[in-house]
Design an enzyme around this catalytic site. Structure first.
Site, PDB file in Angstrom:
ATOM      1  N   THR A  13       0.808  -1.215   0.000  1.00  0.00           N
ATOM      2  CA  THR A  13       0.000   0.000   0.000  1.00  0.00           C
ATOM      3  C   THR A  13       0.842   1.266   0.000  1.00  0.00           C
ATOM      4  O   THR A  13       0.446   2.277  -0.577  1.00  0.00           O
ATOM      5  CB  THR A  13      -0.938  -0.018   1.231  1.00  0.00           C
ATOM      6  OG1 THR A  13      -1.830  -1.129   1.067  1.00  0.00           O
ATOM      7  CG2 THR A  13      -1.748   1.244   1.373  1.00  0.00           C
ATOM      8  N   SER A  56       1.486  -7.367  -1.009  1.00  0.00           N
ATOM      9  CA  SER A  56       2.217  -8.379  -0.238  1.00  0.00           C
ATOM     10  C   SER A  56       1.507  -9.726  -0.103  1.00  0.00           C
ATOM     11  O   SER A  56       2.158 -10.717   0.227  1.00  0.00           O
ATOM     12  CB  SER A  56       2.674  -7.829   1.113  1.00  0.00           C
ATOM     13  OG  SER A  56       1.643  -7.805   2.053  1.00  0.00           O
ATOM     14  N   THR A  87       1.727  -4.404   4.171  1.00  0.00           N
ATOM     15  CA  THR A  87       1.580  -4.754   5.588  1.00  0.00           C
ATOM     16  C   THR A  87       1.048  -6.177   5.809  1.00  0.00           C
ATOM     17  O   THR A  87       1.258  -6.757   6.859  1.00  0.00           O
ATOM     18  CB  THR A  87       0.616  -3.773   6.294  1.00  0.00           C
ATOM     19  OG1 THR A  87      -0.635  -3.801   5.620  1.00  0.00           O
ATOM     20  CG2 THR A  87       1.169  -2.370   6.321  1.00  0.00           C
ATOM     21  N   ASP A  88       0.339  -6.709   4.799  1.00  0.00           N
ATOM     22  CA  ASP A  88      -0.358  -7.986   5.029  1.00  0.00           C
ATOM     23  C   ASP A  88       0.577  -9.130   5.407  1.00  0.00           C
ATOM     24  O   ASP A  88       0.243  -9.954   6.255  1.00  0.00           O
ATOM     25  CB  ASP A  88      -1.172  -8.382   3.786  1.00  0.00           C
ATOM     26  CG  ASP A  88      -2.405  -7.504   3.604  1.00  0.00           C
ATOM     27  OD1 ASP A  88      -2.768  -6.774   4.543  1.00  0.00           O
ATOM     28  OD2 ASP A  88      -3.016  -7.550   2.524  1.00  0.00           O
TER      29      ASP A  88
HETATM   30  N1  ASP Z   1      -2.806  -5.309   0.822  1.00  0.00           N
HETATM   31  C1  ASP Z   1      -1.677  -4.453   1.060  1.00  0.00           C
HETATM   32  C2  ASP Z   1      -0.392  -5.248   0.953  1.00  0.00           C
HETATM   33  O1  ASP Z   1      -0.053  -5.915   1.905  1.00  0.00           O
HETATM   34  C3  ASP Z   1      -1.802  -3.881   2.412  1.00  0.00           C
HETATM   35  C4  ASP Z   1      -0.714  -2.941   2.810  1.00  0.00           C
HETATM   36  O2  ASP Z   1       0.336  -2.784   2.235  1.00  0.00           O
HETATM   37  O3  ASP Z   1      -0.972  -2.307   3.838  1.00  0.00           O
HETATM   38  O4  ASP Z   1       0.264  -5.171  -0.032  1.00  0.00           O
END
Ligand code: ASP
Length: 324
Positions: A13, A56, A87-88
């Protein structure tokens, strides 16, 4: 003197924007934007390298190893490395690198809960904080670090606790290592357990099964049929499972496939305490290994590294049981 920091981007993200009508999706400008980010140039000499540009959930253990190899290859030219990530699955990648990286220089993961199109975006602040930490000599020899929301956590302990809040990343049992304040970076503690599993190879066929009430052995059977080398079970509480899983457990163990018991609770370690059928003591007596306080997703990563290094189930068992 300004420190020399390499930022390796992988996607997530932090590098995404809202693009109507597709929703929030990866965008190609992030790496170029970082090179020109004035707040970064003030604190360090920055190079940027794009490893990948993926959400991710697309991260794989093999890509984690390629990222680790890249860090070890590049680090001699830098004082520290910052890795941007979604973050995932950030905690899994960060933990893999924590285990297998050779370098002891500061390696700092960061990310964002809000995309570049949202109000109150957290990415720029997180990146600046991460670069400051990566440039600090105090950050060396502490394992891989995760910087989000002005806090420094250890890759070993940190987890994403909320699906949207900017203070999502915390270390629920053990707490943070330090903070990032405008005037200085403060470390309050060191992780006592700084584990290194030196390997460039991993074994990806390791499964994770979460227990729920009334569960039977179907997932275990599927794992065995698909050639799993080890199975992590997120059991209840101190490490107990429904007795309806037991016949499948016994069959798995007969095939010399390791079963590692961890807890599905939010915090706390497993302990061979209960002797009833399916209790932790009963499982240990059957040949299951108690996985201490590590959570299921991270225990799976650790086993990938351990099987990559030792190859044989017996050696991995010895490693895990001698840690106690
Ligand atoms: N769906 C995103 C990822 O992990 C979430 C993020 O980056 O916060 O790529």
């Amino acid at each position: 003197m300004r420190r020399k920091i390499l930022i390796i981007t992988t996607g997530g993200t932090i590098s995404m924007k809202h693009n109507s009508p597709f929703g929030v999706i990866p965008n190609d400008e992030f790496a170029a934007h970082l090179k020109e980010f004035p707040q970064l140039a003030k604190i360090a000499i920055i190079d940027v390298y794009e490893h990948s540009n993926i959400p991710s959930p697309f991260m794989t253990p093999q890509k984690m190893v390629s990222l680790a190899n890249l860090v070890d290859e590049k680090i001699s030219n830098y004082d520290g490395v910052v890795i941007t990530h979604g973050t995932d699955t950030l905690e899994e990648t960060a933990y893999m690198l924590d285990l297998i990286l050779q370098t002891r220089k500061p390696i700092v993961f960061t990310a964002a809960m809000r995309s570049g199109s949202e109000l109150g975006l957290d990415g720029p602040r997180n990146i600046v904080g991460a670069v400051r930490v990566a440039g600090s000599s105090k950050a060396a020899n502490r394992g891989v670090l995760v910087v989000m929301n002005d806090e420094i956590n250890s890759a070993r302990d940190v987890t994403k606790t909320d699906s949207s809040k900017t203070d999502s990343f915390i270390s629920p049992s053990l707490g943070l290592l330090g903070i990032i304040d405008p005037d200085k970076i403060i470390f309050y503690r060191k992780t006592e357990i700084y584990e290194k599993i030196e390997t460039t190879k991993i074994e990806t066929n390791i499964d994770l099964i979460k227990c729920s009430s009334g569960m039977d052995g179907r997932f275990l059977e599927a794992s065995v049929q698909n050639g799993a080398k080890a199975i992590v079970i997120e059991a209840f509480g101190r490490g107990n499972i429904p007795q309806t899983m037991l016949s499948a457990i016994e069959k798995v163990l007969l095939k010399d496939i390791l079963i590692i018991i961890v807890s599905r609770t939010y915090t706390g370690r497993v302990l061979p305490e209960y002797g009833y059928e399916g209790g932790g003591l009963f499982l240990q007596n059957l040949g299951c290994i108690m996985g201490e306080e590590q959570k299921g997703t991270k225990m799976r990563i650790k086993l990938m590294a351990l099987f990559g290094k030792f190859e044989s189930a017996e050696k991995v068992r010895n490693y895990l049981t001698s840690q106690k």
